[in-house]
Motif scaffolding. Structure first.
Motif, PDB file in Angstrom:
ATOM      1  N   THR A 117       0.804  -1.217   0.000  1.00 42.96           N
ATOM      2  CA  THR A 117       0.000   0.000   0.000  1.00 42.96           C
ATOM      3  C   THR A 117       0.835   1.264   0.000  1.00 42.96           C
ATOM      4  O   THR A 117       0.310   2.345  -0.268  1.00 42.96           O
ATOM      5  CB  THR A 117      -0.957   0.014   1.206  1.00 42.96           C
TER       6      THR A 117
ATOM      7  N   SER B 247      -3.646   4.550   1.020  1.00 46.60           N
ATOM      8  CA  SER B 247      -2.184   4.587   0.995  1.00 46.60           C
ATOM      9  C   SER B 247      -1.719   5.865   1.674  1.00 46.60           C
ATOM     10  O   SER B 247      -2.287   6.938   1.433  1.00 46.60           O
ATOM     11  CB  SER B 247      -1.672   4.557  -0.442  1.00 46.60           C
TER      12      SER B 247
ATOM     13  N   SER C  10      -4.388   5.670  -5.143  1.00 46.68           N
ATOM     14  CA  SER C  10      -5.146   4.923  -4.136  1.00 46.68           C
ATOM     15  C   SER C  10      -6.636   5.126  -4.367  1.00 46.68           C
ATOM     16  O   SER C  10      -7.092   6.267  -4.576  1.00 46.68           O
ATOM     17  CB  SER C  10      -4.777   5.386  -2.726  1.00 46.68           C
TER      18      SER C  10
END
Length: 336
Positions: free
Chosen positions: A103, A125, A150
């Motif tokens: 992530t 993230s 993200s």
């Protein structure tokens, strides 16, 4: 058209593969997951919450290589643990990073090699180039500058329209949120060490207060939010569907009828398909399988005075989020 590859067949990854394999099989050009083919096929076909796949999903091995089969469409299946070593085909311009392990930007950016120009992380993230909740800030997504993106979280996608609709109608001075959230795989089935001591406790025996990654994602996607916007997640022993409990102090006077009218108008207008209205007397299992970002339970709207309001919204934390992720990657695939 740009090909989409996917890394990680967890809860969201499998739903996205089901969706892309059925709706747009030509888009899905490769899948990677370390699990063996027979286990992957079983979990793609059978889901304890969402049922048996409505369309057949087959698989086979040829010349030592595994493939998934959607109709007559062959999709290579790799089993590589290191993102930098996945041999995605030349058609892959966009990778969905759905493993839950990568992530951070530096980790997800390992996919940016060869033909791959962009990565979408199926989670919040802390340092992605851009956190997108498409109907809120999608117009600000710049594919020349934003290469690791993200897609925020399920709770962020549910909460963002609740906030925006309320703010557009009445203005928000202060706000906070709690999410009543189902158990996830980042909890212990039975008591076992965990860095979060509450999540270390048996998931199906308690209401477990913990943190939510949605708040960071919402602040990144909606920088105009009050800086003190925060709250908690209450993990409850169910498997599907969350409930967002949003509280706000408004800038202009309102009453419950006006608040309900604002959400009804949004659900029928600009936010149609993303914001829905829950049926009267709904409970969580009634929402399983819904693909809206949030379904407002307007019967539960409460006010203290004319400016302090509490509203509630349900969302299927898996199918709703997978639908938004699918919307995003199909849009990006058409633009790359």
């Amino acid at each position: 058209m740009t090909g989409i590859a996917l890394n990680g067949l967890g809860r969201i990854g499998r739903l996205v593969v089901r969706m892309l394999g059925a709706a747009r099989p030509g888009l899905l050009c490769a899948v990677n997951d370390p699990a063996p083919l027979d286990q992957i096929l079983h979990l793609l076909r059978h889901d304890s919450i969402h049922g048996i796949s409505p369309r057949p999903i087959e698989g086979f091995t040829e010349d030592g290589r595994d493939f998934l089969l959607f109709g007559d469409r062959r999709v290579p299946l790799f089993h590589v643990s290191n993102p930098a070593e996945i041999p995605f085909p030349n058609a892959a311009r966009l990778v969905v990073e759905a493993s839950g392990r990568f992530t951070r930007r530096a980790d997800a950016a390992q996919h940016l090699k060869g033909p791959v120009s962009h990565v979408v992380i199926s989670a919040p993230s802390p340092d992605a180039d851009f956190t997108v909740i498409a109907p809120v800030n999608g117009a600000e997504l710049d594919l020349d500058r934003h290469r690791v993106i993200s897609n925020a979280s399920c709770t962020a996608h549910a909460t963002a329209p609740m906030l925006r609709i309320l703010d557009d109608a009445f203005g928000i001075e202060h706000t906070g949120m709690s999410t009543v959230h189902v158990v996830t795989n980042d909890q212990r089935l039975l008591d076992l060490p965990h860095k979060d001591r509450r999540r270390a406790r048996a998931a199906f025996l308690s209401i477990i207060p913990t943190t939510s990654s949605a708040f960071g994602a919402l602040h990144r996607a909606m920088p105009a939010l009050p800086p003190d916007f925060d709250g908690v997640a209450l993990r409850v022993p169910t498997l599907s569907v969350n409930l967002v409990d949003l509280t706000a102090t408004l800038r202009r006077d309102a009453d419950p009828a006006a608040v309900q009218t604002a959400y009804e108008a949004a659900a029928a207008g600009r936010w149609k398909g993303l914001v829905g209205l829950a049926d009267p007397h709904a409970v969580s299992c009634d929402i399983t399988g819904r693909t809206e970002s949030v379904l407002m339970d307007l019967e539960l709207t409460r006010m203290l005075g004319s400016r302090f309001v509490k509203v509630f919204g349900w969302h299927d934390n898996e199918t709703g989020y997978a639908a938004r992720l699918g919307d995003l990657v199909m849009d990006l695939a058409g633009r790359l």
